[in-house]
Design a protein around this motif. Structure first.
Motif, PDB file in Angstrom:
ATOM      1  N   GLN A   1       5.785  -9.950  -5.470  1.00 15.17           N
ATOM      2  CA  GLN A   1       5.231  -9.156  -4.380  1.00 15.17           C
ATOM      3  C   GLN A   1       5.944  -7.816  -4.334  1.00 15.17           C
ATOM      4  O   GLN A   1       7.036  -7.665  -4.881  1.00 15.17           O
ATOM      5  N   SER A   2       5.311  -6.856  -3.697  1.00 13.60           N
ATOM      6  CA  SER A   2       5.909  -5.523  -3.566  1.00 13.60           C
ATOM      7  C   SER A   2       5.569  -4.972  -2.204  1.00 13.60           C
ATOM      8  O   SER A   2       4.575  -5.371  -1.571  1.00 13.60           O
ATOM      9  N   THR A   3       6.409  -4.063  -1.746  1.00 19.42           N
ATOM     10  CA  THR A   3       6.186  -3.431  -0.449  1.00 19.42           C
ATOM     11  C   THR A   3       6.590  -1.968  -0.535  1.00 19.42           C
ATOM     12  O   THR A   3       7.524  -1.606  -1.261  1.00 19.42           O
ATOM     13  N   VAL A   4       5.866  -1.115   0.165  1.00 23.51           N
ATOM     14  CA  VAL A   4       6.163   0.315   0.183  1.00 23.51           C
ATOM     15  C   VAL A   4       7.206   0.569   1.263  1.00 23.51           C
ATOM     16  O   VAL A   4       6.922   0.447   2.451  1.00 23.51           O
ATOM     17  N   LYS A   5       8.428   0.901   0.839  1.00 21.69           N
ATOM     18  CA  LYS A   5       9.492   1.186   1.798  1.00 21.69           C
ATOM     19  C   LYS A   5       9.423   2.628   2.297  1.00 21.69           C
ATOM     20  O   LYS A   5       9.840   2.925   3.408  1.00 21.69           O
ATOM     21  N   LYS A   6       8.939   3.514   1.428  1.00 17.72           N
ATOM     22  CA  LYS A   6       8.763   4.910   1.819  1.00 17.72           C
ATOM     23  C   LYS A   6       7.481   5.408   1.186  1.00 17.72           C
ATOM     24  O   LYS A   6       7.357   5.412  -0.041  1.00 17.72           O
TER      25      LYS A   6
END
Length: 430
Positions: free
Chosen positions: A381-386
């Motif tokens: 999984q991945s997430t946009v931190k910025k």
């Protein structure tokens, strides 16, 4: 057809098989010297390239000074025989050599026209470099650093520094009055110690007078442009020359790892930018990074070496890996201390593709991603931190990282899941 035209024509014809022989001999020697110092391979490639110029030049002189009549007829028969053998090997018809012989004047005219065009391109390139050297911005602080470094290298001539915003990587020009051209993005975006390492590499070229050798290479490429062996040898000369300059620069500083990290950062800047036009190949940076790191003992500061290799791998994959974060995301249980951090398999990755609307609109920005690597090395999984500010760029970055494979992190020798952080820089260059 004049005797001079016929002599030039048969010289060009004979170099087809002469260049092939030189290339085969050079390839064999280079394979034998694959584990030898770069200086030895550089010497072999240079001598082979010089032979490519000397052999046809000697043949042309003999043809021009030989008595007309029987000697020229014998040479024509020899050239026809050579063409017949090549035609048979290539599967062409028997009439092909005779047809070329009948149009030998046209072949020479086409060769001359191509030389004129290639010379014009080279002259325009030299004029552009001269203009950049005259109109490029100066920086008193970096000029002082460069001058001090040149003195340590034993370079007596003054070396100028000019900042050129349209460059992709540093380059050196001039022999009597050398100048180092530096991209503006490196002045503002690269740590000073890493930029110094790149400048040391350019000073190594100045000390070795590589600019003169490069001019001679360009001349041979122009005259014998039609033979692929010439281009292969010339690329090999440039490749080995970069390795030699890296060795000289790292020996002066005593820190080859710093130069390797600087090359990795340079690769990151190049791959994180979208170029609307093709640029000149600056060399195989991954090969140079590995060359610098290879002499390091495996047990010496292994954590630092792994960090540099991780950067190099990410750059080779066209992924800008700015920082590695082994911490779990918020609200997760504290992760155990990792013995080995996850590393990307750069062969499995590809450069993220710009979405057409973002590219047409000229959207730019920086995306910071956090993503979870499984024990099998896959992105779970991945997430946009910025965010970059544009959903299309954020989605393209997530899509790009999902295609990569990783060497998983380890705890007590066993693969485990781990979180990483990576930064994509989307920037358009005209």
């Amino acid at each position: 057809m004049t005797a001079a035209t016929e002599a030039v024509g048969w010289t060009l014809v004979h170099f087809v098989w002469q260049g092939a022989l030189i290339g085969a001999a050079a390839a064999l020697l280079l394979v034998m010297l694959r584990r030898a110092p770069a200086t030895q391979r550089y010497l072999v490639a240079c001598l082979a390239l010089l032979m490519c110029a000397a052999w046809p030049a000697a043949g042309l002189v003999l043809r021009l000074t030989a008595p007309a009549g029987p000697a020229l007829a014998a040479d024509s028969a020899s050239g026809a025989a050579s063409l017949s053998a090549l035609a048979a090997l290539a599967g062409f018809g028997a009439g092909w050599p005779g047809m070329l012989r009948a149009h030998l004047g046209g072949v020479v005219a086409f060769w001359l026209a191509c030389i004129v065009l290639l010379c014009a391109r080279s002259v325009l390139g030299l004029l552009w470099i001269g203009r950049a050297a005259r109109r490029g911005d100066s920086d008193a602080v970096w000029q002082a650093r460069l001058s001090a470094m040149a003195e340590r290298f034993g370079i007596a001539r003054p070396v100028r520094l000019r900042i050129v915003n349209t460059l992709a990587s540093p380059m050196t020009a001039g022999w009597w009055r050398p100048v180092v051209l530096v991209p503006g993005t490196l002045i503002t975006g690269m740590p000073p110690d890493l930029l110094e390492a790149l400048l040391a590499h350019e000073l190594a070229h100045v000390r070795r007078h590589d600019y003169l050798v490069n001019l001679l290479q360009n001349l041979i490429e122009i005259l014998l442009f039609y033979h692929p062996v010439v281009w292969w040898l010339s690329r090999r000369v440039r490749s080995e020359r970069e390795l030699i300059a890296d060795d000289l620069a790292s020996s002066q500083s005593g820190e080859p790892r710093r130069l390797a990290l600087a090359l990795s950062e340079l690769e990151k800047l190049q791959f994180s930018n979208h170029h609307l036009a093709l640029g000149a190949d600056g060399g195989d940076l991954m090969k140079r990074i590995k060359h610098l790191l290879q002499p390091q003992p495996a047990a010496s500061n292994w954590k630092a070496v792994i960090g540099v290799l991780a950067l190099a791998a990410a750059c080779g994959a066209n992924v800008a890996n700015a920082h590695i974060d082994a911490d779990a995301p918020p609200h997760a249980a504290p992760a155990p201390k990792l013995e080995d951090r996850a590393m990307v398999d750069f062969k499995s990755c590809s450069k993220p593709a710009w979405s057409k609307p973002d590219l047409e609109a000229g959207h730019t920005g920086t995306v910071v991603l956090g993503f979870l690597i499984s024990a099998e090395g896959e992105v779970l999984q991945s997430t946009v931190k910025k965010s970059s500010g544009y959903p299309g760029l954020d989605k393209a970055a997530e899509s790009g990282i999902s295609k990569c494979r990783f060497k998983p992190a380890k705890v007590n020798g066993k693969p485990v899941e781990s979180w990483m952080q990576m930064m994509y820089v989307w920037q358009l260059h005209n």
